[in-house]
Design a protein around this motif. Structure first.
Motif, mmCIF file in Angstrom:
data_model
loop_
_atom_site.group_PDB
_atom_site.id
_atom_site.type_symbol
_atom_site.label_atom_id
_atom_site.label_comp_id
_atom_site.label_asym_id
_atom_site.label_seq_id
_atom_site.Cartn_x
_atom_site.Cartn_y
_atom_site.Cartn_z
ATOM 1 N N LYS A 1 0.837 -1.240 0.015
ATOM 2 C CA LYS A 1 -0.098 -0.002 0.111
ATOM 3 C C LYS A 1 0.803 1.362 0.031
ATOM 4 C CE LYS A 1 -3.734 -2.340 0.470
ATOM 5 N NZ LYS A 1 -3.829 -3.494 -0.375
ATOM 6 N N SER A 2 2.159 1.147 0.296
ATOM 7 C CA SER A 2 3.093 2.276 0.249
ATOM 8 C C SER A 2 3.159 2.905 -0.905
ATOM 9 C CB SER A 2 4.364 2.114 0.870
ATOM 10 O OG SER A 2 5.029 1.348 0.227
ATOM 11 N N ILE A 3 3.039 1.938 -2.066
ATOM 12 C CA ILE A 3 2.902 2.794 -3.472
ATOM 13 C C ILE A 3 2.167 3.595 -3.719
ATOM 14 C CG2 ILE A 3 1.393 1.119 -4.373
ATOM 15 C CD1 ILE A 3 4.680 1.509 -5.766
ATOM 16 N N LEU A 4 0.960 3.741 -2.880
ATOM 17 C CA LEU A 4 -0.185 4.804 -3.045
ATOM 18 C C LEU A 4 0.520 6.164 -2.847
ATOM 19 C CD1 LEU A 4 -3.236 2.906 -1.626
ATOM 20 C CD2 LEU A 4 -2.784 3.285 -4.025
ATOM 21 N N SER A 5 1.403 6.346 -2.236
ATOM 22 C CA SER A 5 2.250 7.617 -2.030
ATOM 23 C C SER A 5 3.354 7.997 -2.909
ATOM 24 C CB SER A 5 2.733 7.660 -0.472
ATOM 25 O OG SER A 5 3.710 6.974 -0.393
ATOM 26 N N LYS A 6 3.408 6.930 -3.795
ATOM 27 C CA LYS A 6 4.493 7.339 -4.782
ATOM 28 C C LYS A 6 4.017 7.269 -6.467
ATOM 29 C CE LYS A 6 7.867 4.666 -1.987
ATOM 30 N NZ LYS A 6 7.588 3.296 -1.500
ATOM 31 N N LYS A 7 2.617 6.968 -6.323
ATOM 32 C CA LYS A 7 2.181 6.963 -7.713
ATOM 33 C C LYS A 7 1.186 8.040 -7.527
ATOM 34 C CE LYS A 7 3.519 2.869 -9.065
ATOM 35 N NZ LYS A 7 4.054 2.574 -10.630
ATOM 36 N N THR A 8 1.019 8.618 -8.872
ATOM 37 C CA THR A 8 0.024 9.971 -8.947
ATOM 38 C C THR A 8 -0.946 9.639 -10.319
ATOM 39 O OG1 THR A 8 1.474 11.145 -10.378
ATOM 40 C CG2 THR A 8 1.768 11.476 -8.176
ATOM 41 N N ALA A 9 -1.867 10.762 -10.266
ATOM 42 C CA ALA A 9 -2.710 10.899 -11.277
ATOM 43 C C ALA A 9 -3.310 12.296 -11.286
ATOM 44 C CB ALA A 9 -3.870 9.788 -11.153
ATOM 45 N N ASN A 10 -3.405 12.767 -12.587
ATOM 46 C CA ASN A 10 -3.977 14.379 -12.479
ATOM 47 C C ASN A 10 -5.321 14.279 -12.175
ATOM 48 O OD1 ASN A 10 -3.104 16.937 -13.067
ATOM 49 N ND2 ASN A 10 -4.351 16.568 -15.130
ATOM 50 N N HIS A 11 -5.546 15.258 -11.313
ATOM 51 C CA HIS A 11 -6.920 15.682 -10.827
ATOM 52 C C HIS A 11 -7.433 17.077 -11.509
ATOM 53 C CE1 HIS A 11 -10.221 17.165 -8.239
ATOM 54 N NE2 HIS A 11 -10.437 15.920 -8.069
ATOM 55 N N PRO A 12 -8.403 17.027 -12.126
ATOM 56 C CA PRO A 12 -9.025 18.350 -12.746
ATOM 57 C C PRO A 12 -9.000 19.685 -11.848
ATOM 58 C CG PRO A 12 -10.961 16.845 -12.637
ATOM 59 C CD PRO A 12 -9.734 16.146 -12.172
ATOM 60 N N ALA A 13 -9.182 19.493 -10.764
ATOM 61 C CA ALA A 13 -9.102 20.586 -9.912
ATOM 62 C C ALA A 13 -7.677 20.860 -9.388
ATOM 63 C CB ALA A 13 -10.232 20.694 -8.561
ATOM 64 N N PHE A 14 -7.252 19.852 -8.725
ATOM 65 C CA PHE A 14 -5.891 20.030 -7.761
ATOM 66 C C PHE A 14 -4.681 19.766 -8.663
ATOM 67 C CE2 PHE A 14 -9.421 19.136 -4.702
ATOM 68 C CZ PHE A 14 -9.208 20.293 -3.974
ATOM 69 N N GLY A 15 -4.703 19.212 -9.787
ATOM 70 C CA GLY A 15 -3.518 18.895 -10.365
ATOM 71 C C GLY A 15 -2.917 17.446 -10.078
ATOM 72 N N GLU A 16 -1.813 17.410 -10.088
ATOM 73 C CA GLU A 16 -1.009 15.865 -9.942
ATOM 74 C C GLU A 16 -1.183 15.650 -8.076
ATOM 75 O OE1 GLU A 16 0.511 13.012 -11.738
ATOM 76 O OE2 GLU A 16 -0.050 14.933 -12.754
ATOM 77 N N LEU A 17 -2.014 14.608 -8.123
ATOM 78 C CA LEU A 17 -2.233 14.170 -6.720
ATOM 79 C C LEU A 17 -1.619 12.793 -6.431
ATOM 80 C CD1 LEU A 17 -5.824 14.938 -5.876
ATOM 81 C CD2 LEU A 17 -3.809 16.344 -4.925
ATOM 82 N N SER A 18 -1.219 12.548 -5.371
ATOM 83 C CA SER A 18 -0.785 11.111 -4.927
ATOM 84 C C SER A 18 -2.002 10.140 -4.914
ATOM 85 C CB SER A 18 0.014 10.870 -3.665
ATOM 86 O OG SER A 18 -0.817 11.182 -2.649
ATOM 87 N N LEU A 19 -1.860 8.873 -5.249
ATOM 88 C CA LEU A 19 -3.066 8.105 -5.112
ATOM 89 C C LEU A 19 -3.626 7.974 -3.792
ATOM 90 C CD1 LEU A 19 -2.029 5.205 -7.690
ATOM 91 C CD2 LEU A 19 -3.138 7.330 -8.232
ATOM 92 N N GLU A 20 -2.662 8.025 -2.929
ATOM 93 C CA GLU A 20 -3.207 8.398 -1.329
ATOM 94 C C GLU A 20 -4.008 9.343 -1.196
ATOM 95 O OE1 GLU A 20 -0.341 7.235 2.178
ATOM 96 O OE2 GLU A 20 0.202 9.409 1.237
ATOM 97 N N GLN A 21 -3.781 10.632 -1.742
ATOM 98 C CA GLN A 21 -4.480 11.769 -1.514
ATOM 99 C C GLN A 21 -5.731 11.521 -2.533
ATOM 100 O OE1 GLN A 21 -2.146 15.523 -1.938
ATOM 101 N NE2 GLN A 21 -3.322 15.909 -0.014
ATOM 102 N N TRP A 22 -5.811 10.708 -3.777
ATOM 103 C CA TRP A 22 -7.044 10.672 -4.270
ATOM 104 C C TRP A 22 -7.983 9.777 -3.516
ATOM 105 C CZ3 TRP A 22 -9.253 11.479 -9.240
ATOM 106 C CH2 TRP A 22 -8.524 12.174 -10.175
ATOM 107 N N ILE A 23 -7.691 8.877 -2.806
ATOM 108 C CA ILE A 23 -8.385 8.075 -1.943
ATOM 109 C C ILE A 23 -8.912 8.938 -0.703
ATOM 110 C CG2 ILE A 23 -8.423 6.210 -0.018
ATOM 111 C CD1 ILE A 23 -6.332 4.858 -1.962
#
Length: 167
Positions: free
Chosen positions: A121-143
């Protein structure tokens, strides 16, 4: 509480808020320019599907050395209005409580299946995806954002129920 527990708790809260409503109440709009409870739930379903896709795609992306934490807690401030992207706007069609519950259960289960498939699960803090309002977010922050977004709308549903004396 870990993010998975928060998502499960939030899902239970949402279902609790809507499961006892009847067809008329769940589809009643507080005002013409506001969403009904069924539309809020449909929006949550659509949003969760988009979040799931973003997380799925982010998992395939390269790891990042450092990911900047964004102020996603702003979503909790209901005095600030956010415009929903077109892709997450709900249908104008009325929906039954049963349909809504199926949608919400299905989208949460799809997300949890992806999250359960991650061994480390620590990978969630190292991977990202682009959010329309916030820009690049870690997957952890997406959750975390999904949880905050859902909580925002649960409060909105409670307000609608109170204002229309549904409780």
């Amino acid at each position: 509480m870990n993010p998975f527990d928060l998502l499960l708790e939030s899902s239970e809260q949402l279902i609790e808020e809507v499961k006892e409503l009847d067809y008329e109440k769940i589809n009643d709009k507080p005002t013409m320019d506001k969403w009904s409870i069924s539309q809020i739930c449909h929006h949550l379903y659509l949003s969760e599907n988009l979040f799931t896709k973003a997380i799925e795609n982010g998992l395939k992306d390269k790891d990042h050395e450092s990911v900047v934490h964004k102020p996603i807690h702003l979503v909790s401030d209901r005095t600030k209005k956010f415009e929903s992207p077109e892709i997450a706007k709900p249908s104008e069609e009325p929906l039954s409580v049963e349909t809504i519950l199926i949608f919400l259960t299905q989208s949460r289960e799809n997300l949890l299946n992806i999250l359960r498939s991650i061994d480390d699960k620590s990978i969630l803090s190292k991977k990202t995806a682009n959010h329309p309002a916030f820009g690049e977010l870690s997957l952890e922050q997406w959750i975390e954002l999904l949880y905050l977004h859902e909580q925002r709308h649960i409060e909105q549903i409670k307000d609608i129920k109170l204002s229309n004396s549904y409780v």
